[in-house]
Design a protein around this motif. Structure first.
Motif, mmCIF file in Angstrom:
data_model
loop_
_atom_site.group_PDB
_atom_site.id
_atom_site.type_symbol
_atom_site.label_atom_id
_atom_site.label_comp_id
_atom_site.label_asym_id
_atom_site.label_seq_id
_atom_site.Cartn_x
_atom_site.Cartn_y
_atom_site.Cartn_z
ATOM 1 N N SER A 116 0.746 -1.213 -0.100
ATOM 2 C CA SER A 116 -0.030 0.085 -0.077
ATOM 3 C C SER A 116 0.842 1.293 -0.104
ATOM 4 C CB SER A 116 -1.090 0.028 1.258
ATOM 5 O OG SER A 116 -0.203 0.028 2.544
ATOM 6 N N LYS A 117 2.043 1.242 0.687
ATOM 7 C CA LYS A 117 2.907 2.379 0.764
ATOM 8 C C LYS A 117 3.513 2.669 -0.536
ATOM 9 C CE LYS A 117 3.812 2.965 5.785
ATOM 10 N NZ LYS A 117 4.065 1.938 6.519
ATOM 11 N N LEU A 118 3.669 1.657 -1.290
ATOM 12 C CA LEU A 118 4.514 1.610 -2.771
ATOM 13 C C LEU A 118 3.373 2.401 -3.577
ATOM 14 C CD1 LEU A 118 7.049 0.782 -3.555
ATOM 15 C CD2 LEU A 118 6.050 -1.389 -4.170
ATOM 16 N N GLU A 119 2.074 2.046 -3.474
ATOM 17 C CA GLU A 119 1.107 2.568 -4.221
ATOM 18 C C GLU A 119 0.965 3.988 -3.976
ATOM 19 O OE1 GLU A 119 -2.161 0.069 -3.370
ATOM 20 O OE2 GLU A 119 -1.314 -1.724 -4.826
ATOM 21 N N ASP A 120 1.202 4.308 -2.693
ATOM 22 C CA ASP A 120 1.176 5.891 -2.403
ATOM 23 C C ASP A 120 2.140 6.670 -3.102
ATOM 24 O OD1 ASP A 120 -0.778 5.333 -0.467
ATOM 25 O OD2 ASP A 120 0.637 5.437 1.428
ATOM 26 N N ILE A 121 3.419 6.004 -3.169
ATOM 27 C CA ILE A 121 4.528 6.626 -3.903
ATOM 28 C C ILE A 121 4.236 6.711 -5.565
ATOM 29 C CG2 ILE A 121 6.948 6.455 -4.790
ATOM 30 C CD1 ILE A 121 7.417 5.331 -1.964
ATOM 31 N N ALA A 122 3.677 5.705 -5.725
ATOM 32 C CA ALA A 122 3.376 5.443 -7.186
ATOM 33 C C ALA A 122 2.344 6.780 -7.616
ATOM 34 C CB ALA A 122 2.755 4.076 -7.676
ATOM 35 N N SER A 123 1.211 6.833 -6.702
ATOM 36 C CA SER A 123 0.367 7.944 -7.130
ATOM 37 C C SER A 123 0.758 9.358 -7.159
ATOM 38 C CB SER A 123 -0.967 7.724 -6.408
ATOM 39 O OG SER A 123 -0.733 7.671 -5.061
ATOM 40 N N ALA A 124 1.717 9.449 -6.240
ATOM 41 C CA ALA A 124 2.434 10.891 -5.860
ATOM 42 C C ALA A 124 3.390 11.052 -7.135
ATOM 43 C CB ALA A 124 3.124 10.729 -4.895
ATOM 44 N N ALA A 130 6.252 12.606 -12.304
ATOM 45 C CA ALA A 130 8.054 12.138 -12.179
ATOM 46 C C ALA A 130 7.773 10.640 -12.295
ATOM 47 C CB ALA A 130 8.106 12.703 -10.638
ATOM 48 N N VAL A 131 7.043 9.927 -13.057
ATOM 49 C CA VAL A 131 7.155 8.600 -13.037
ATOM 50 C C VAL A 131 8.661 8.043 -13.595
ATOM 51 C CG1 VAL A 131 6.342 6.469 -14.033
ATOM 52 C CG2 VAL A 131 5.056 8.124 -13.076
ATOM 53 N N THR A 132 9.025 8.815 -14.726
ATOM 54 C CA THR A 132 10.167 8.420 -15.205
ATOM 55 C C THR A 132 11.528 8.532 -14.365
ATOM 56 O OG1 THR A 132 10.205 10.411 -16.387
ATOM 57 C CG2 THR A 132 9.263 8.591 -17.618
ATOM 58 N N GLN A 133 11.172 9.638 -13.539
ATOM 59 C CA GLN A 133 12.327 9.775 -12.941
ATOM 60 C C GLN A 133 12.681 8.880 -11.562
ATOM 61 O OE1 GLN A 133 10.685 13.702 -12.515
ATOM 62 N NE2 GLN A 133 12.720 14.593 -12.837
ATOM 63 N N ILE A 134 11.758 8.229 -11.231
ATOM 64 C CA ILE A 134 12.210 7.193 -10.137
ATOM 65 C C ILE A 134 12.621 5.971 -10.819
ATOM 66 C CG2 ILE A 134 11.068 5.516 -8.508
ATOM 67 C CD1 ILE A 134 8.864 7.632 -7.793
ATOM 68 N N THR A 135 13.905 5.895 -10.867
ATOM 69 C CA THR A 135 14.637 4.974 -11.644
ATOM 70 C C THR A 135 14.680 3.617 -10.837
ATOM 71 O OG1 THR A 135 16.201 6.838 -11.766
ATOM 72 C CG2 THR A 135 16.795 4.698 -12.645
ATOM 73 N N LYS A 136 14.889 3.366 -9.510
ATOM 74 C CA LYS A 136 14.549 2.079 -8.857
ATOM 75 C C LYS A 136 14.106 2.306 -7.562
ATOM 76 C CE LYS A 136 18.376 0.073 -11.441
ATOM 77 N NZ LYS A 136 19.898 -0.409 -11.290
ATOM 78 N N VAL A 137 13.387 1.267 -7.443
ATOM 79 C CA VAL A 137 12.852 1.208 -5.764
ATOM 80 C C VAL A 137 13.093 -0.190 -5.445
ATOM 81 C CG1 VAL A 137 10.642 0.846 -4.364
ATOM 82 C CG2 VAL A 137 10.866 2.407 -6.428
ATOM 83 N N PHE A 138 14.132 -0.436 -4.223
ATOM 84 C CA PHE A 138 14.662 -1.443 -3.702
ATOM 85 C C PHE A 138 14.321 -1.784 -2.402
ATOM 86 C CE2 PHE A 138 17.495 -1.429 -7.442
ATOM 87 C CZ PHE A 138 17.909 -2.808 -7.349
ATOM 88 N N ASP A 139 14.015 -3.009 -2.014
ATOM 89 C CA ASP A 139 14.152 -3.292 -0.534
ATOM 90 C C ASP A 139 15.444 -3.627 0.013
ATOM 91 O OD1 ASP A 139 11.346 -2.770 -0.240
ATOM 92 O OD2 ASP A 139 10.790 -4.782 -0.594
ATOM 93 N N GLN A 140 16.189 -2.975 0.937
ATOM 94 C CA GLN A 140 17.447 -3.518 0.950
ATOM 95 C C GLN A 140 17.649 -4.651 2.229
ATOM 96 O OE1 GLN A 140 20.153 -2.930 -0.548
ATOM 97 N NE2 GLN A 140 19.446 -1.153 -1.799
#
Length: 633
Positions: A116-124, A130-140
């Motif tokens: 759900s938090k990932l979806e929050d970032i996606a909608s923002a 800025a979708v193309t600017q989020i290059t990568k999302v990682f769980d470390q």
């Protein structure tokens, strides 16, 4: 082949992340890509014991900033985020996207982010275009802090949420307890992912350690079953130290030994932690401004705070952090004498280079024009670094020595060792408590609690009254004792008191080197105590389980193997071979005394590796505060 340590593994994971999550090539001479690093306090605590600012710079990090600080837009630079996936962090990241602060965003979450938090970032991102600017999302999966090659703690921020006090307070609700256990399990899971190993779990029954074991077993099982997304695949598992045999993970509860965290100590690292402000490998000290020569009536000078980092690169620290204090003082003095012999060499090198009055930073910037200069340039920085470390340890050891002398910590340490090993005492406990010259009220309380915890028979009511009065007269806060009395009554039903083995300290003759008058360290009146190797309860339990020894203390420990398909729980180990690798983790907090005891134990076991972890690291004074909160009526 020495096994890769947890420090190396976590450092490698961080460097990969700072390289935009692609592996570092050994041979690239190319300039690194310049970028900014945005972290929260959790991220800062994970990075700071492992990577110095210089190393960050070498990796192309020009700026490192806290997520919740005021940050200016730097539109042509990529930003690497390293933060916990919390509500407020996610909100702030969304705000950054809307404000178009950076060229591109690499979002790394310390612990796994929820759907759900990932979806929050996606909608923002959509909203901000800025979708193309989020290059990568990682769980470390890096939600733990490594302090040594073989030591880690779960957290430093919000540690009160999973503290001994939080787990043991009488009015804790089941839901609170669940939350605490989930937090601990999440971090332990991250630790195992980084280690790249699925261990066999062992734990005692009926306490917080068992709750953690059950939840961790379940979490590992679920991850292993989800073959497509498992974090423990054969390609990550084949490398490193655990390729042939799986490690043992022993989960223990702090309540099994409350004496050791209160114990006065005699080894360097544990003493620094006990008497100075030592935190995530950094000592913070007030600088003494020398004799007061300010005019009468003037305001006293504000003391400067000085930070010293005690790191893996500090050879003196690595060699002596586990040594008895007198040996440390002697070794610092030795280093000082050796350096003084080289001081003329430093002067000579500086004058060759025309740098007499120069500060040391400038020296490293010089280009070399002659052979003479070249050798000077290479040997001078090395000598200056040596000097810096000697000064550092001279200051730290002197500060520790001050505490030893003013509080008679050598006397306390020796007396407690006798109590814990049931040896004969040369002075009554009442005399120790009533002696106005020995120790602070806190030192006296620690001593009495150790006596009370380790005594086979509790003192009679009459004696107890006498002790309480003496402690009160000495200025002690009696709340911790209220809690320990309840705890002991409860623990008596559960099990016999922990056995501390044949410990003991032997006083040796006077110090040779530090006793001569030219020494930095005035050791007069301090006992030269030498330690006898003995196993503390945690080490003894580990020894039983690692070596597969049968022992009533550990025979009914539960056994979990997350790799077995059916979770058929049994306390009978299927594996009869001794383990080569083990991790021991204390729920409710740990300390450097226990860590050092394990390190010394492993020295006598060639080929074996042991890691020590705890939910938080506290010194005796911090632990006493928690006991005091628990005992307030």
């Amino acid at each position: 082949m020495m096994a890769a340590s947890i420090r190396e593994k976590q450092t490698a994971a961080l460097k990969r992340m700072l390289n935009f999550n692609s592996p570092l090539m050994k041979n690239t001479a190319a300039e690194p890509v310049w970028k900014v690093l945005i972290y929260d306090r959790f991220g800062q605590d994970i990075i700071s014991p492992l990577l110095a600012v210089k190393e960050l710079r070498d990796m192309g990090i020009t700026l490192h900033l806290l997520l919740h600080s005021d940050r200016d837009a730097i539109p042509d630079v990529p930003a690497i985020y390293f933060v916990m996936p919390t509500e407020e962090n996610i909100d702030r990241i969304c705000q950054d996207l809307r404000s178009q602060l950076y060229e591109s965003y690499y979002l790394n979450f310390i612990s796994a982010i929820s759907r759900s938090k990932l979806e929050d970032i996606a909608s923002a991102a959509l909203g901000a275009n800025a979708v193309t600017q989020i290059t990568k999302v990682f769980d470390q999966y890096l939600n733990f802090i490594t302090l040594e090659d073989d030591m880690f703690v779960l957290c430093n921020q919000n540690k009160e949420l999973i503290s001994y006090h939080a787990i043991n307070k009488s009015d804790i609700t089941d839901t609170d307890m669940e939350t605490i256990m989930d937090t601990i399990v999440d971090s332990l899971f991250c630790f195992l992912v980084t280690l790249g190993a699925v261990p066999i779990l062992r734990c005692p029954r009926g306490n917080a350690a068992e709750m953690v074991a059950v939840k961790l077993d379940k979490k590992l099982r679920e991850n292993l079953r989800d073959a497509r997304n498992s974090l423990f695949t054969s390609d990550t598992m084949g490398t490193g130290q655990f390729s042939f045999q799986r490690p043992l993970l022993v989960l223990l509860d702090r309540n099994l030994d409350l004496a050791t965290p209160l114990h006065h100590t005699w080894t360097y690292q544990a003493l620094v932690h006990d008497v100075l402000d030592f935190h995530l490998n950094r000592v913070t000290m007030e600088e003494s401004t020398g004799p007061e020569n300010s005019p009468a009536g003037a305001r006293p000078k504000k003391k400067n705070k000085k930070n010293y980092d005690l790191t893996a690169a500090d050879r003196f620290w690595q060699k002596h952090k586990g040594s008895p204090f007198p040996e440390v003082a002697e070794s610092v003095q030795q280093e000082l004498d050796t350096y003084r012999a080289q001081e003329d060499e430093v002067k000579r090198l500086k004058s060759i280079m025309g740098l007499e009055g120069e500060d040391e930073g400038a020296i490293c910037m010089l280009s070399d024009n002659t052979a003479k200069l070249t050798s000077a340039v290479s040997s001078l920085p090395e000598l200056l670094e040596k000097k810096r470390l000697i000064d550092l340890h001279t200051n730290v050891a002197t500060a520790v020595l001050e505490h030893i002398k003013t509080r008679k910590l050598d006397v306390y340490f020796e007396y407690e060792e006798k109590l814990m090993s049931k040896s004969t005492l040369d002075k009554s406990l009442l005399d120790m408590i009533s002696d106005p010259d020995a120790g602070t009220p806190e030192d006296k309380m620690r001593l009495f609690l150790i006596y009370y915890i380790t005594s086979q028979q509790p003192p009679s009511e009459v004696d107890m009254e006498q002790y309480r009065k003496a402690l009160a007269d000495a200025g002690c806060n009696l709340s911790p004792l209220n809690y320990i009395r309840q705890w002991k009554a409860f623990a008596k039903m559960a099990a016999a008191p922990a056995n501390y083995g044949g410990s003991g300290a032997k006083a040796m003759g006077l110090f040779s080197r530090v006793m001569n008058t030219g020494s930095q360290f005035v050791m007069e009146g301090v006992k030269n105590l030498v330690l006898k190797q003995h196993n503390l309860p945690v080490t003894r339990i580990l020894d039983n389980l690692m070596e597969m020894k049968s022992n009533p203390e550990t025979d009914d420990y539960r056994y979990f193997d997350p790799k077995m398909l059916r979770g058929s729980e049994s306390s009978v180990p299927r594996n009869k071979n001794p383990f080569q690798e083990a991790i021991i983790f204390v729920v409710g907090g740990g300390n450097y005394i226990e860590y050092q005891n394990l390190v010394d134990y492993v020295k006598g076991k060639p080929g074996k590796h042991v890691l020590y972890g705890c939910s938080e690291l506290f010194n005796a004074s911090q632990f006493l505060k928690q006991l005091s909160q628990l005992g307030q009526k």
